[in-house]
Design a protein around this motif. Sequence first.
Motif, PDB file in Angstrom:
ATOM      1  N   ARG A 154       1.421  -0.377  -5.294  1.00 25.09           N
ATOM      2  CA  ARG A 154       2.503  -0.269  -4.316  1.00 25.09           C
ATOM      3  C   ARG A 154       2.105  -0.942  -3.009  1.00 25.09           C
ATOM      4  O   ARG A 154       1.024  -0.679  -2.483  1.00 25.09           O
ATOM      5  CB  ARG A 154       2.816   1.214  -4.087  1.00 25.09           C
ATOM      6  CG  ARG A 154       3.865   1.514  -3.039  1.00 25.09           C
ATOM      7  CD  ARG A 154       4.253   2.991  -3.041  1.00 25.09           C
ATOM      8  NE  ARG A 154       4.919   3.355  -4.279  1.00 25.09           N
ATOM      9  CZ  ARG A 154       5.582   4.498  -4.458  1.00 25.09           C
ATOM     10  NH1 ARG A 154       5.648   5.386  -3.482  1.00 25.09           N
ATOM     11  NH2 ARG A 154       6.165   4.764  -5.615  1.00 25.09           N
ATOM     12  N   TYR A 155       2.975  -1.812  -2.476  1.00 20.48           N
ATOM     13  CA  TYR A 155       2.804  -2.383  -1.134  1.00 20.48           C
ATOM     14  C   TYR A 155       3.860  -1.745  -0.234  1.00 20.48           C
ATOM     15  O   TYR A 155       5.069  -1.975  -0.397  1.00 20.48           O
ATOM     16  CB  TYR A 155       3.018  -3.896  -1.149  1.00 20.48           C
ATOM     17  CG  TYR A 155       1.929  -4.713  -1.806  1.00 20.48           C
ATOM     18  CD1 TYR A 155       0.753  -4.141  -2.271  1.00 20.48           C
ATOM     19  CD2 TYR A 155       2.070  -6.102  -1.947  1.00 20.48           C
ATOM     20  CE1 TYR A 155      -0.243  -4.907  -2.868  1.00 20.48           C
ATOM     21  CE2 TYR A 155       1.089  -6.874  -2.543  1.00 20.48           C
ATOM     22  CZ  TYR A 155      -0.060  -6.280  -2.997  1.00 20.48           C
ATOM     23  OH  TYR A 155      -1.034  -7.052  -3.592  1.00 20.48           O
ATOM     24  N   HIS A 156       3.415  -0.923   0.718  1.00 19.71           N
ATOM     25  CA  HIS A 156       4.350  -0.245   1.622  1.00 19.71           C
ATOM     26  C   HIS A 156       3.611   0.119   2.902  1.00 19.71           C
ATOM     27  O   HIS A 156       2.412   0.419   2.867  1.00 19.71           O
ATOM     28  CB  HIS A 156       4.910   1.012   0.944  1.00 19.71           C
ATOM     29  CG  HIS A 156       6.069   1.620   1.673  1.00 19.71           C
ATOM     30  ND1 HIS A 156       5.925   2.428   2.782  1.00 19.71           N
ATOM     31  CD2 HIS A 156       7.413   1.532   1.448  1.00 19.71           C
ATOM     32  CE1 HIS A 156       7.120   2.812   3.209  1.00 19.71           C
ATOM     33  NE2 HIS A 156       8.036   2.290   2.418  1.00 19.71           N
ATOM     34  N   PRO A 157       4.288   0.113   4.059  1.00 21.64           N
ATOM     35  CA  PRO A 157       3.605   0.401   5.332  1.00 21.64           C
ATOM     36  C   PRO A 157       2.999   1.791   5.426  1.00 21.64           C
ATOM     37  O   PRO A 157       2.130   2.027   6.267  1.00 21.64           O
ATOM     38  CB  PRO A 157       4.729   0.238   6.370  1.00 21.64           C
ATOM     39  CG  PRO A 157       5.763  -0.607   5.726  1.00 21.64           C
ATOM     40  CD  PRO A 157       5.698  -0.285   4.269  1.00 21.64           C
ATOM     41  N   CYS A 158       3.439   2.725   4.594  1.00 19.90           N
ATOM     42  CA  CYS A 158       2.964   4.110   4.704  1.00 19.90           C
ATOM     43  C   CYS A 158       2.114   4.563   3.530  1.00 19.90           C
ATOM     44  O   CYS A 158       1.860   5.758   3.372  1.00 19.90           O
ATOM     45  CB  CYS A 158       4.156   5.046   4.878  1.00 19.90           C
ATOM     46  SG  CYS A 158       5.087   4.759   6.389  1.00 19.90           S
ATOM     47  N   VAL A 159       1.659   3.640   2.703  1.00 17.36           N
ATOM     48  CA  VAL A 159       0.782   4.010   1.589  1.00 17.36           C
ATOM     49  C   VAL A 159      -0.485   4.669   2.129  1.00 17.36           C
ATOM     50  O   VAL A 159      -1.093   4.188   3.087  1.00 17.36           O
ATOM     51  CB  VAL A 159       0.410   2.762   0.763  1.00 17.36           C
ATOM     52  CG1 VAL A 159      -0.778   3.031  -0.147  1.00 17.36           C
ATOM     53  CG2 VAL A 159       1.603   2.296  -0.073  1.00 17.36           C
ATOM     54  N   GLU A 177      -0.730   9.982  -1.186  1.00 23.07           N
ATOM     55  CA  GLU A 177       0.368   9.511  -2.024  1.00 23.07           C
ATOM     56  C   GLU A 177      -0.147   8.895  -3.318  1.00 23.07           C
ATOM     57  O   GLU A 177       0.365   9.178  -4.414  1.00 23.07           O
ATOM     58  CB  GLU A 177       1.210   8.494  -1.263  1.00 23.07           C
ATOM     59  CG  GLU A 177       2.367   7.940  -2.082  1.00 23.07           C
ATOM     60  CD  GLU A 177       3.058   6.766  -1.410  1.00 23.07           C
ATOM     61  OE1 GLU A 177       4.283   6.685  -1.509  1.00 23.07           O
ATOM     62  OE2 GLU A 177       2.360   5.929  -0.808  1.00 23.07           O
ATOM     63  N   VAL A 178      -1.159   8.050  -3.209  1.00 26.98           N
ATOM     64  CA  VAL A 178      -1.672   7.351  -4.386  1.00 26.98           C
ATOM     65  C   VAL A 178      -2.298   8.334  -5.371  1.00 26.98           C
ATOM     66  O   VAL A 178      -2.155   8.199  -6.592  1.00 26.98           O
ATOM     67  CB  VAL A 178      -2.671   6.242  -3.978  1.00 26.98           C
ATOM     68  CG1 VAL A 178      -3.255   5.553  -5.199  1.00 26.98           C
ATOM     69  CG2 VAL A 178      -1.982   5.204  -3.091  1.00 26.98           C
ATOM     70  N   MET A 179      -2.980   9.355  -4.868  1.00 26.45           N
ATOM     71  CA  MET A 179      -3.530  10.391  -5.745  1.00 26.45           C
ATOM     72  C   MET A 179      -2.419  11.081  -6.536  1.00 26.45           C
ATOM     73  O   MET A 179      -2.536  11.278  -7.750  1.00 26.45           O
ATOM     74  CB  MET A 179      -4.297  11.428  -4.918  1.00 26.45           C
ATOM     75  CG  MET A 179      -5.675  10.985  -4.464  1.00 26.45           C
ATOM     76  SD  MET A 179      -6.416  12.124  -3.245  1.00 26.45           S
ATOM     77  CE  MET A 179      -6.358  13.685  -4.128  1.00 26.45           C
ATOM     78  N   ARG A 188      -1.587  -0.591   2.265  1.00 27.70           N
ATOM     79  CA  ARG A 188      -0.738  -0.241   3.393  1.00 27.70           C
ATOM     80  C   ARG A 188      -0.339  -1.522   4.121  1.00 27.70           C
ATOM     81  O   ARG A 188      -1.071  -2.053   4.952  1.00 27.70           O
ATOM     82  CB  ARG A 188      -1.449   0.717   4.336  1.00 27.70           C
ATOM     83  CG  ARG A 188      -0.536   1.284   5.438  1.00 27.70           C
ATOM     84  CD  ARG A 188      -1.260   2.223   6.379  1.00 27.70           C
ATOM     85  NE  ARG A 188      -1.869   3.315   5.654  1.00 27.70           N
ATOM     86  CZ  ARG A 188      -3.149   3.621   5.741  1.00 27.70           C
ATOM     87  NH1 ARG A 188      -3.974   2.902   6.477  1.00 27.70           N
ATOM     88  NH2 ARG A 188      -3.635   4.644   5.055  1.00 27.70           N
ATOM     89  N   VAL A 189       0.844  -2.017   3.794  1.00 24.87           N
ATOM     90  CA  VAL A 189       1.321  -3.287   4.342  1.00 24.87           C
ATOM     91  C   VAL A 189       2.831  -3.354   4.175  1.00 24.87           C
ATOM     92  O   VAL A 189       3.389  -2.778   3.235  1.00 24.87           O
ATOM     93  CB  VAL A 189       0.654  -4.480   3.599  1.00 24.87           C
ATOM     94  CG1 VAL A 189       0.996  -4.482   2.103  1.00 24.87           C
ATOM     95  CG2 VAL A 189       1.047  -5.816   4.224  1.00 24.87           C
ATOM     96  N   ASP A 190       3.478  -4.036   5.078  1.00 19.57           N
ATOM     97  CA  ASP A 190       4.900  -4.343   4.917  1.00 19.57           C
ATOM     98  C   ASP A 190       4.990  -5.733   4.297  1.00 19.57           C
ATOM     99  O   ASP A 190       4.810  -6.733   4.988  1.00 19.57           O
ATOM    100  CB  ASP A 190       5.598  -4.323   6.276  1.00 19.57           C
ATOM    101  CG  ASP A 190       7.086  -4.662   6.174  1.00 19.57           C
ATOM    102  OD1 ASP A 190       7.562  -4.910   5.038  1.00 19.57           O
ATOM    103  OD2 ASP A 190       7.766  -4.693   7.220  1.00 19.57           O
TER     104      ASP A 190
END
Length: 423
Positions: A80-85, A89-91, A116-118
Amino acid sequence: MNQLSYVHQHQSAWNNYLSQLDRVAPYLGELIDQLDTLKRPKRALIVNVPVEMDDGTIQHFEGFRVQHSLTRGPGKGGVRYHPCVDLNEVMALSAWMTIKCAAIDLPFGGAKGGVRVDPSALSERELERLTRRYTAEINNVIGPQKDIPAPDVGTNAQVMAWMMDTYSMNAGTTVTGVVTGKPVHLGGSLGRSKATGRGVFITGTEIAKKIQLDITQAKVCVQGFGNVGSEAAFLFAQAGAKVIGIQDHSATLYQENGIDIGALQQYQLIHGKIQGYSTSDEIEAPQFWQISAEIFIPAALENVITVDIAEKIQTQLILEGSNGPTLAEADDILAKRQITLVPDVICNAGGVTVSYFEWVQDLASFFWSEDEINQRMDRIMRHAITAVWEKATAKNCSLRTAAYIVACERILIARKERGTYPG
């Protein structure tokens, strides 16, 4: 959804998973002694991902890869590429993959990754550099027999192609089976892009029969209009249902007589959003959950069905197209209100099922037709949802708890038979 609400929702994702796990404990008998193995990930990797930007500067991004369980086979899960990763969440997402693969009876464990990236703020070249460096950083823990990434929020077939190429360059040979969700001409599988939405439709129609809900007379609302939501909406509309509500990040549409899903798909393909498709039919976002419809399909992000929504929603059937869209407390309220909910670990498992087919085809270098893919997937999904329904009936529990019972029994029996190393 704004960034603050996203952070608030997914901070509780791991706790939500643990709550779901606790609910299955009374049904496990002597296997209860093995349950702790599912309450912590096997391996969690946090990596620094330095990227040279187009202007020559270096920016640093934080990346993750979590392998929750490898008991039944190599890890399987998206990137997942998202600013709030973040790690929490990943766990949680990796743990849900463990349960999902076991509930469907695929020979995989659960894993998940992210950065964690937009991604929309990066150029294509910057996105490629980010992907290649992230892949290099997790290179030692992934592989066709170790852990097989796939696309997720913010990633796609092109990202998987870059990951496969990077891993292959380090291996000195082309390794197509290291990721799934690739372009078809690089070892991808036919039917993959539509598989998750198709699985939502298949499980939905199977459960609709059991609760005597006539799909041809049903009204449907779908949150999220990406690969999952749009395909599920299209198939339900094709089957005769009226899709009256659609919501994405940009807008909420409501048409009492049904939305033309094919036309909306074409509009979304061009504009990247549904906003502007029919401004006269746009309503405020909170009104989405106030629409009365026989079927609701949350196919966006986690924890969107809160206690408040569970108390007010007017529906007969909820199909979880996304991972973890319902809070544990909301589950209880929906059960008391006799609203049937098909949990994510079964409902949206069409994607990982066809990912399994892609992995098998890559290992064999022998590929199937799309009809063969769909037939095999339909059979597996129908068998899985029937097994969960029968378990729920036998144990007098919710479909989610039943899915967890089926999955945990398979995982924990395997864990017990493997034993603990060193003995």
